[in-house]
Design an enzyme around this catalytic site. Structure first.
Site, PDB file in Angstrom:
ATOM      1  N   GLU A 137       1.664  -4.348   1.630  1.00 22.93           N
ATOM      2  CA  GLU A 137       2.113  -4.448   0.235  1.00 22.93           C
ATOM      3  C   GLU A 137       2.771  -5.803  -0.038  1.00 22.93           C
ATOM      4  O   GLU A 137       3.955  -5.904  -0.347  1.00 22.93           O
ATOM      5  CB  GLU A 137       3.052  -3.300  -0.122  1.00 22.93           C
ATOM      6  CG  GLU A 137       2.375  -1.933  -0.091  1.00 22.93           C
ATOM      7  CD  GLU A 137       3.222  -0.829  -0.663  1.00 22.93           C
ATOM      8  OE1 GLU A 137       2.656   0.109  -1.256  1.00 22.93           O
ATOM      9  OE2 GLU A 137       4.457  -0.879  -0.507  1.00 22.93           O
ATOM     10  N   GLU A 142      -3.356   3.480   0.080  1.00 22.06           N
ATOM     11  CA  GLU A 142      -2.211   4.396   0.048  1.00 22.06           C
ATOM     12  C   GLU A 142      -2.221   5.148  -1.271  1.00 22.06           C
ATOM     13  O   GLU A 142      -2.293   4.542  -2.337  1.00 22.06           O
ATOM     14  CB  GLU A 142      -0.873   3.653   0.161  1.00 22.06           C
ATOM     15  CG  GLU A 142      -0.539   3.104   1.511  1.00 22.06           C
ATOM     16  CD  GLU A 142       0.899   2.584   1.570  1.00 22.06           C
ATOM     17  OE1 GLU A 142       1.766   3.098   0.819  1.00 22.06           O
ATOM     18  OE2 GLU A 142       1.139   1.656   2.354  1.00 22.06           O
ATOM     19  N   ARG A 198      -5.255   5.238   9.743  1.00 19.16           N
ATOM     20  CA  ARG A 198      -4.472   4.009   9.595  1.00 19.16           C
ATOM     21  C   ARG A 198      -3.151   4.177  10.346  1.00 19.16           C
ATOM     22  O   ARG A 198      -2.501   5.216  10.263  1.00 19.16           O
ATOM     23  CB  ARG A 198      -4.212   3.745   8.115  1.00 19.16           C
ATOM     24  CG  ARG A 198      -3.344   2.522   7.773  1.00 19.16           C
ATOM     25  CD  ARG A 198      -3.169   2.539   6.269  1.00 19.16           C
ATOM     26  NE  ARG A 198      -2.506   1.384   5.710  1.00 19.16           N
ATOM     27  CZ  ARG A 198      -1.393   1.443   4.976  1.00 19.16           C
ATOM     28  NH1 ARG A 198      -0.777   2.602   4.778  1.00 19.16           N
ATOM     29  NH2 ARG A 198      -0.885   0.353   4.453  1.00 19.16           N
TER      30      ARG A 198
END
Length: 341
Positions: free
Chosen positions: A131, A242, A40
Site C-alpha cells: 500500500e 486486498e 499471499r
C-alpha cells in the site's frame, strides 16, 4: 482467487481449528477445496515476534507448493506493518546513505527470493512494498504532502527498481511477476496520479495491485469504473489484492473490531452472512468483467483471523469463518459458485 493468510502460523500455534461441511481440514486444503488457488504472505524484515519472518515464510511456501497453489510474496520493507499511515524502514537500515539503502533493498530482496527458489518454492508474484501510495522507506522514499516533489518520486522509483532487480536476480530461471500495490482501489484520480509518476520514470512492472475496503476507499460503482480505466491506461493486469466485508457486528474477544460501526459498511450491504455474500460477489464480478481479460485476480485479506485463546482479533467479524472456525457462505461466494465444493 486468493487469500492473505499471514496470521495462520500464529493461530495454529494457539490451537485454531477450521472446518467446512465435510469436517475439520488444514486451512490451505480447505481453501483449495472451495475454489481458491493462490496464497499471499507478508514478510517483515526483523520483527519482534517470531511471525512474518523469512523462516516462517519459507515453511509456509512449502505448504503452498504442496497444495498446488500460486504464491504471492508481499514485501513490507519494514519490521512491522507498512501501510499509508506508516512506512517505517527497518531498524537495520536506519541512517544509511541513499545509495546504500537502495543497494540494501536490492540485496535483501534478492536473498529472500533466492532462499525461496533454492528450496523449490519461488514466488510466482512479488509485491514491492505494501500500500505504497505515500511511498515507502520513509523519509527517503516518501512522496505525499511536502514530499510530493520530482526528486522524491525519482527516489521512490529507484527504490522500487532496486526491489524489482533483486526479485529477478533471486530467481532468474523463473522470474516472478512484479506487482505495485496502491491502496485506494476505487479512487481513479488518485490512482492515475500515482501510476503516471511511475510510468513516466519507466518503471518495469507487471501487475497493478489495489486494496478495496468501502470503509476507506469508496463505492462499488467507483471500483467498477476504476479497474478497467487503469488496466486500459497502463496496459497492465489488475488484481484486487486486498478486500473483505463483515458478516456480523458481534464479537468474541475484547479487541475492538476495525469494521465495527454502521459507518464502516457499504450502503445496501448489511453486516450479515447474506450481505457479505452479496458484496463479495460484486467485487469478484467487477474484477472478472475488466475488458481484455486484464482482471487477473482477487484476494481476501485475513479470512482466517478468528479469535482464539491467546490471540485476539480485530477482524473476527470480517473473516470467512464464524467464531468457531466453521466456513461461512462467503467462502464460496468469493471464489464463485462454479468453483464451490
Amino acid at each position: 482467487v486468493g487469500a492473505d493468510i499471514s496470521f495462520l502460523p500464529e493461530l495454529e500455534d494457539h490451537g485454531v481449528v477450521y472446518s467446512d461441511a465435510v469436517g475439520e481440514k488444514d486451512l490451505l486444503l480447505l481453501l483449495r477445496d472451495h475454489g481458491f488457488n493462490a496464497i499471499r504472505l507478508k514478510l517483515w524484515h526483523s520483527p519482534e515476534t517470531p511471525y512474518n519472518t523469512l523462516d516462517q515464510v519459507l515453511g509456509m511456501a512449502r505448504r503452498i507448493e504442496d497444495a498446488g497453489m500460486v504464491f504471492l510474496l508481499d514485501f513490507h520493507y519494514s519490521d512491522s506493518w507498512a501501510d499509508p499511515q506508516k512506512q517505517i524502514k527497518p531498524a537495520a537500515w536506519e541512517g544509511l546513505p541513499f545509495g546504500i539503502l537502495a543497494d540494501s533493498v536490492r540485496e535483501y530482496t534478492r536473498a529472500v527470493v533466492e532462499a525461496l527458489a533454492r528450496q523449490g518454492t519461488p514466488p510466482e508474484i512479488v509485491q514491492i512494498g505494501n500500500e505504497i501510495r505515500p511511498g515507502l522507506l520513509w523519509p527517503e522514499g516518501r512522496v505525499d504532502g511536502e514530499y510530493d516533489t520530482p526528486r522524491q518520486w525519482d527516489r521512490l522509483a529507484m527504490l522500487l527498481e532496486a526491489g524489482i532487480l533483486g526479485t529477478r536476480g533471486g530467481s532468474p530461471d523463473s522470474p516472478p511477476r512484479i506487482m505495485i500495490h496502491f491502496d485506494n482501489g476505487a479512487k481513479n484520480d488518485m490512482g492515475r496520479a500515482f501510476f503516471d509518476q511511475l510510468v513516466e520514470r519507466e518503471l518495469d512492472f507487471d501487475l497493478i495491485g489495489l486494496s478495496f475496503y468501502p470503509k476507506w476507499h469508496g463505492t462499488l460503482d467507483e471500483l467498477r469504473y476504476n479497474l478497467p480505466d487503469l488496466a486500459s491506461r497502463y496496459g497492465k493486469e489488475i488484481v484486487v489484492v486486498e478486500t473483505s466485508y463483515p458478516w456480523t457486528m458481534e464479537w468474541k474477544d475484547e479487541a475492538p473490531n476495525i469494521m465495527g460501526t454502521e459507518e464502516d459498511l457499504h450502503p445496501g450491504y448489511p453486516p450479515t452472512k447474506e450481505g457479505q455474500v452479496a458484496f463479495l460477489t460484486e467485487v469478484r464480478e467487477a474484477v472478472q468483467n475488466v475488458p481484455g481479460g486484464r482482471g487477473a485476480g482477487v484476494f481476501y485479506w485475513a479470512p482466517e483471523w478468528v479469535a482464539v485463546e491467546g490471540v485476539d482479533s480485530h477482524w473476527e467479524n470480517a473473516t470467512l469463518f464464524d467464531f468457531e472456525g466453521r466456513a461461512l457462505p462467503g467462502l464460496d461466494a468469493f471464489a464463485g459458485e462454479a468453483l464451490a465444493r
